[in-house]
Design a protein around this motif. Structure first.
Motif, mmCIF file in Angstrom:
data_model
loop_
_atom_site.group_PDB
_atom_site.id
_atom_site.type_symbol
_atom_site.label_atom_id
_atom_site.label_comp_id
_atom_site.label_asym_id
_atom_site.label_seq_id
_atom_site.Cartn_x
_atom_site.Cartn_y
_atom_site.Cartn_z
ATOM 1 N N ARG A 170 1.161 -1.143 -0.185
ATOM 2 C CA ARG A 170 -0.399 -0.184 -0.040
ATOM 3 C C ARG A 170 1.134 1.200 -0.329
ATOM 4 O O ARG A 170 0.344 2.071 -0.531
ATOM 5 C CB ARG A 170 -0.895 -0.407 1.205
ATOM 6 N N ASP A 171 1.732 1.883 1.130
ATOM 7 C CA ASP A 171 2.904 2.564 0.886
ATOM 8 C C ASP A 171 3.587 2.896 -0.585
ATOM 9 O O ASP A 171 3.720 4.529 -0.787
ATOM 10 C CB ASP A 171 3.209 2.226 1.368
ATOM 11 N N ILE A 172 3.740 2.097 -1.813
ATOM 12 C CA ILE A 172 4.082 2.176 -2.810
ATOM 13 C C ILE A 172 3.033 2.902 -3.659
ATOM 14 O O ILE A 172 3.195 3.916 -3.932
ATOM 15 C CB ILE A 172 4.788 1.365 -3.176
ATOM 16 N N GLU B 77 0.635 4.327 -2.277
ATOM 17 C CA GLU B 77 0.520 6.101 -1.482
ATOM 18 C C GLU B 77 1.633 6.502 -1.910
ATOM 19 O O GLU B 77 1.329 7.578 -2.095
ATOM 20 C CB GLU B 77 -0.443 6.515 -0.094
ATOM 21 N N SER B 78 2.600 6.373 -1.520
ATOM 22 C CA SER B 78 3.425 7.459 -1.590
ATOM 23 C C SER B 78 3.588 7.926 -3.323
ATOM 24 O O SER B 78 4.048 9.624 -3.647
ATOM 25 C CB SER B 78 5.000 6.352 -2.110
ATOM 26 N N VAL C 164 9.567 -2.389 -0.071
ATOM 27 C CA VAL C 164 9.689 -2.149 1.560
ATOM 28 C C VAL C 164 9.958 -3.253 2.520
ATOM 29 O O VAL C 164 10.986 -4.296 1.485
ATOM 30 C CB VAL C 164 7.964 -2.356 2.042
#
Ligand SMILES: Nc1ncnc2c1ncn2[C@@H]1O[C@H](COP(=O)(O)OP(=O)(O)O)[C@@H](O)[C@H]1O
Ligand SMILES: [Mg+2]
Lengths: 383, 382
Positions: free
Chosen positions: A272-274, A276-277, A382
Motif C-alpha cells: 500500500r505504501d508504494i 500511496e507514495s 519496502v
C-alpha cells in the motif's frame, strides 16, 4: 542434530526423486509424439516409437524385373530383390535380410528364404536370405516379371515427410495462421481489460466495489458451455455472426473472470505504501497504473497470458461454435479433429506430427514468458 | 515552509473513534514530533495531514487554506514512509525524478534538483542503482531524497528509523537533525514511538494517547512539567516513579503524607480545595537522593537489585506489603550517581528536591488547571 540433518536430506531426496519421476512420466507421451512424427507410416504400424532405433520386419511387394535369359527347357530371371524397382527406395540405406517370401498377397511369407517354391504353370521362385532371387519358367514370361512378396528386416528410417504433409499439403498453414489470428487477440484483449478492472477493484474506492468482486468470483464457476448458445444468438442478432471478431469476444468473455480475479488478487498484495507514495507524488490513477502497477504486475500478467494463450490455442469447442465451418477459417484444432482424424484416422505419423506442431508454439510462448515469472520484483521497495 | 492548523480534527472508522478533539497549531519551520504508544493514532493523524486518510471531523488548514478535501499531491506535502516505499523497478534517480516528471518539470530542473538532493544525502554514487542493491540506511536516504527534490511545504515522516538497526538509527537521526538545520524554513512532522528520537529531534513534541493529545510542549517542558501521569511516565527512562499519598498542606507549596509513611514537599501549588485529596507523587529515578540522617524521606525500602552502570547505579526496591500489581507501580527505581552495589539488601531512605517532586491528582498535574500552567514561576529555573 545429526539425525535432523539426515532426516532433512532424506526428505529432499524423496522430493527430488518424485520430481524426476513426474517429469519423466510427463515427458513420455511428448517424446513418443516427437519420435513418431519422424517415422514412416509403415514402421509406426508394426512397432512402437520406443523401438524406433531398431530394424523392423516389414512385408514388401515387388515384381521381378531382371533380364530374362533363355536356358535349356525354359527361361531364367536372376537378380537381387532389393534392387527391384518397386522397393528400391526402401533399401537405399543398405541391403537387408529376407526371412521369407511368397507369390500371393494372402500369404506373403509362405516360404522360408532359400527354398525353391513351385508357383504353378511350371514356374519356380527362389529368394535367398541375401536378397538374390532366381525365377524359372518353362514358357517365355511376358514383359512383366513375377509378383514377389517378401518379408525383410528393414533398418530404421526417419523422415520429414510427415512435417511436409502436415505443414503444406493439407492447408495446415492456413489453419496455423487462423489459430494465431484467434489466440493473439484473444490473449491480449482480456489482459488489457482485466488489468484496468483489477486495478480499479484493488485500489480505487467506489461504491459497490465489494459486490463487483463477488460477482467476478461468482462468474469464475459458471461453466462456459452455458453461455455458448445465448452468446451465439446474441452475435447473430448483433450481426457479428460466426467470425473472428465473434470468437475474440467469446474468448475475452470467458477469460475475463479468471483474469480479473487473478490480477486483482495480485495487485491487492502490492504494498500500500508504494501506491500511496505515488499518490503523494502527484500521480493520477492512470499514471499510477501505467508507471507503477503494471510494471510490478508482470508476474501475474505473464501467468495469465500463458494460461489464456494455452487455453485458446488448444480450444476446440469455442472455435467450433463461434467460427464459420468453411475451410478458410478452420483453426488447427478443428483441422486436426475434422480433417486429419476424419480422413486419415489411421495415419499415426501425420497425427503425431500435427500434435507436435500444435505443441510447439505454446512451448515457445511458455519459455519466452516464463522469464517474467520472477520472484523478488518488489525487493528493496519496502522492508 | 508553512504553518498548519488543526481544529477539532477527528477520525473514526465506522463507529470506532480513533482520534478526536485534535487541536494543534504548527508554526513555520518547526519540527513537530508525534509520539505515543503503538496504536494510539500517530500514523492516522499524519496520514490525515497527508491526505491519504479522510478527515471525518474538524478542519485542517495548511498556510491558511482549508485542505480537508484537497488531494495529497496538491497539499504541498511530501511523505517518508516507515517502509521507505521506494519504487522497486526504478533506479534511485528515477525514484527521485518520479514526482517531478509527473509535475512536468523540465529536464534541467529535474537534474538540478536530483543532484542537489543526492549531494546533501551522499547518494551520488548510487543514483543508477535499483533499490534492491542498496542497504537499509541508503534506502531510507533515497526515501528522504525523494521528498527533498519536491521542495514541499511540509515534510511528513512516519517512523522513518524504525526499520534500521540501532547504530544506523542513531546516525540517521543525526542526519535528519542536520537536514532540518540546513532547511530552517521547512516544517517537519515526525512520527515515532521512540521517546529518545522525540526528545532529540523535536522543537515541540505532541504526546498522543487514548485518541487525543495528552500534552504539547518542548522536550524539556514534557520532561520537567508533565501535564499528566501518562506523559510523566512516557517521557524519561526509566519511567517516573508514582507513589500514593494524601495532601496535608496547601499553598504555594504542597505537602503530602505518603501512604507508606514518608512525607513529601513539592513546589507545585495547590488550593484549599485540594486539602486531604488522594494524589500520586511523581519522582524521576534520577531525581532521588539519599535522605539526610534524621531528615524526612519520601520513600524508604529495602534494595532488591542493583544495576551498576558505571557512572550511575540503578536501585530496584522491594514494593513492600502493597503488592498492588494493577497500575504498574511495580518496583520503585532510583538512579544514584557513582557505584552503590553494596546497598543490595539494605534499607535506603530517599528524598528529592521540592522542585523535582511532581504531584498528580486524578491523573492530572497540579501545575496545570484547564490545560494552562497555574504558576510557571513555581518551578525555580535552576
Ligand atoms: N482502516 C482501519 N480501520 C479500522 N481501524 C483502523 C484502521 N486503520 C487504523 N485503525 C486503528 O486506528 C488506530 C491507530 O492506528 P495507527 O495510526 O496506525 O497507530 P500508530 O500510532 O501505531 O501509528 C489503531 O488502533 C488501529 O487499530
Ligand atoms: Mg504507525
Amino acid at each position: 542434530m545429526d539425525n535432523i540433518a539426515g532426516h532433512k536430506s532424506g526428505l529432499s531426496w524423496v522430493t527430488n526423486i518424485s520430481v524426476v519421476v513426474l517429469v519423466v512420466l510427463w515427458l513420455i507421451p511428448t517424446v513418443g509424439l516427437f519420435v513418431s512424427s519422424f517415422r514412416e507410416r509403415d514402421q509406426i504400424s508394426v512397432s512402437g516409437w520406443w523401438q524406433a532405433p531398431f530394424s523392423v520386419e516389414l512385408t514388401y511387394r515387388t515384381r521381378g524385373d531382371g533380364e530374362v535369359r533363355p536356358v535349356d527347357g525354359g527361361y531364367v530371371m536372376e537378380g537381387n530383390i532389393f534392387d527391384t524397382g518397386e522397393v528400391r527406395s526402401s533399401f537405399e540405406g543398405g541391403a537387408s535380410t529376407v526371412s521369407a517370401f511368397g507369390d500371393r498377397g494372402v500369404a506373403p511369407a509362405e516360404y522360408p528364404a532359400g527354398t525353391v517354391a513351385e508357383i504353378g504353370d511350371g514356374e519356380t521362385l527362389q529368394v535367398n536370405a541375401d536378397g538374390t532371387y532366381i525365377y524359372t519358367s518353362v514358357e517365355e514370361p511376358g514383359n512383366r516379371g513375377p509378383r514377389v512378396y517378401f518379408e525383410a528386416e528393414t533398418p530404421p528410417q526417419f523422415t520429414l515427410d510427415n512435417y511436409r504433409n502436415v505443414l503444406t499439403a493439407d492447408g495446415m498453414d492456413r489453419a496455423f495462421i487462423n489459430t494465431l489470428t484467434v489466440t493473439i487477440p484473444a490473449t491480449v484483449i482480456p489482459i488489457l481489460i482485466a488489468a484496468f478492472a483489477a486495478y480499479a477493484l484493488a485500489w480505487m474506492d467506489f461504491p459497490g466495489r465489494g459486490l463487483l468482486i463477488a460477482l467476478v468470483v461468482g462468474l469464475l464457476v459458471v461453466p462456459l458451455q452455458l453461455a455458448l448458445v445465448p452468446m451465439l444468438n446474441l452475435h447473430q442478432r448483433l450481426g457479428i455472426g460466426q467470425s473472428f471478431l465473434g470468437i475474440w469476444l467469446a474468448h475475452t468473455g470467458f477469460g475475463l473472470p479468471l483474469a480479473v480475479y487473478l490480477l486483482r488478487n495480485y495487485m491487492v498484495g502490492l504494498p500500500r505504501d508504494i501506491i500511496e507514495s505515488a499518490k503523494v507524488d502527484g500521480a493520477t490513477d492512470f499514471q499510477l497504473f501505467v508507471k507503477i502497477i503494471l510494471p510490478l504486475s508482470f508476474p501475474a500478467l505473464a501467468a495469465f497470458a500463458i494460461f489464456q494463450f494455452l487455453w485458446t490455442w488448444n480450444d476446440l469447442l469455442v472455435a467450433k461454435v463461434f467460427l464459420p465451418s468453411d475451410d478458410a477459417s478452420k483453426v488447427m484444432t478443428v483441422k486436426i479433429a475434422d480433417d486429419l482424424l476424419g480422413s486419415r484416422g489411421g495415419d499415426w505419423g501425420i497425427l503425431a506430427t500435427a500434435a507436435f506442431v500444435s505443441i510447439a508454439v505454446p512451448l515457445v510462448v511458455f519459455f519466452t514468458m516464463q522469464r517474467f515469472l520472477v520472484r523478488g520484483l518488489l525487493a528493496g521497495s519496502v522492508k | 515552509m508553512a504553518d498548519l492548523k488543526l481544529t477539532e480534527v477527528a477520525k473514526s472508522y465506522g463507529s470506532v473513534d480513533v482520534l478526536k478533539h485534535i487541536n494543534l497549531d504548527i508554526a513555520r519551520g518547526e519540527l513537530i514530533v508525534f509520539v505515543g504508544p503503538s496504536g494510539c493514532g500517530k500514523s492516522t493523524l499524519l496520514r490525515m495531514i497527508a491526505g491519504l486518510e479522510k478527515i471525518t471531523g474538524g478542519e485542517l488548514q495548511i498556510d491558511g487554506r482549508v485542505v480537508n478535501n484537497v488531494p495529497p499531491a496538491q497539499r504541498g506535502i511530501a511523505m517518508v514512509f516507515q517502509s521507505y516505499a521506494l519504487y522497486p523497478h526504478m533506479t534511485v534517480r528515477d525514484n527521485m525524478a518520479f514526482a517531478l516528471k509527473i509535475a512536468k518539470k523540465s529536464k534541467d530542473e529535474i537534474e538540478a534538483a536530483i543532484s542537489k538532493a543526492a549531494r546533501i544525502l551522499q547518494l551520488e554514487p548510487y543514483l543508477d542503482r535499483l533499490p534492491k542493491a542498496l542497504s537499509g540506511g541508503q534506502r531510507q536516504r533515497v526515501a528522504i531524497g525523494r521528498s527533498i527534490v519536491r521542495d514541499p511545504k511540509v515534510y511528513l515522516f512516519d517512523e522513518p528509523l524504525s526499520n534500521l538497526d540501532a547504530a544506523l538509527r542513531v546516525a540517521t537521526r543525526i542526519e535528519i537533525a542536520q537536514l532540518k538545520e540546513a532547511m530552517p524554513d521547512s516544517t517537519m512532522i515526525y512520527v515515532t514511538h521512540d521517546q529518545v528520537e522525540a526528545m532529540t529531534l523535536a522543537s515541540r513534541i505532541v504526546v498522543l494517547a487514548g485518541g487525543g493529545i495528552s500534552q504539547v510542549g518542548t522536550p524539556l517542558d514534557l520532561y520537567e512539567r508533565p501535564e499528566n501521569e501518562f506523559v510523566a511516565q512516557f517521557i524519561g527512562s526509566p519511567a517516573m516513579n508514582l507513589l500514593p499519598g494524601r495532601i496535608t498542606g496547601t499553598g504555594r507549596q504542597t505537602a503530602i503524607a505518603m501512604s507508606n509513611g514518608g512525607t513529601a514537599l513539592s513546589d507545585y501549588p495547590s488550593t484549599d480545595a485540594d486539602m486531604g485529596a488522594e494524589v500520586k507523587v511523581g519522582v524521576r529515578p534520577e531525581d532521588f537522593r539519599a535522605a539526610d540522617e534524621g531528615g524526612a524521606h519520601i520513600f524508604a525500602g529495602r534494595v532488591d537489585i542493583t544495576e551498576a552502570l558505571g557512572e550511575v547505579t540503578l536501585l530496584y526496591f522491594e514494593t513492600g506489603e502493597s503488592t498492588d500489581t494493577e497500575k504498574g507501580d511495580a518496583a520503585v527505581i532510583a538512579k544514584l550517581g557513582g557505584t552503590h552495589s553494596n546497598l543490595r539488601g539494605h534499607e535506603v531512605r530517599l528524598t528529592a528536591e521540592p522542585g523535582k517532586v511532581h504531584v498528580f491528582r486524578d491523573g492530572k498535574s497540579l501545575l496545570y488547571r484547564d490545560g494552562k500552567l497555574t504558576a510557571p514561576e513555581a518551578i525555580p529555573a535552576e
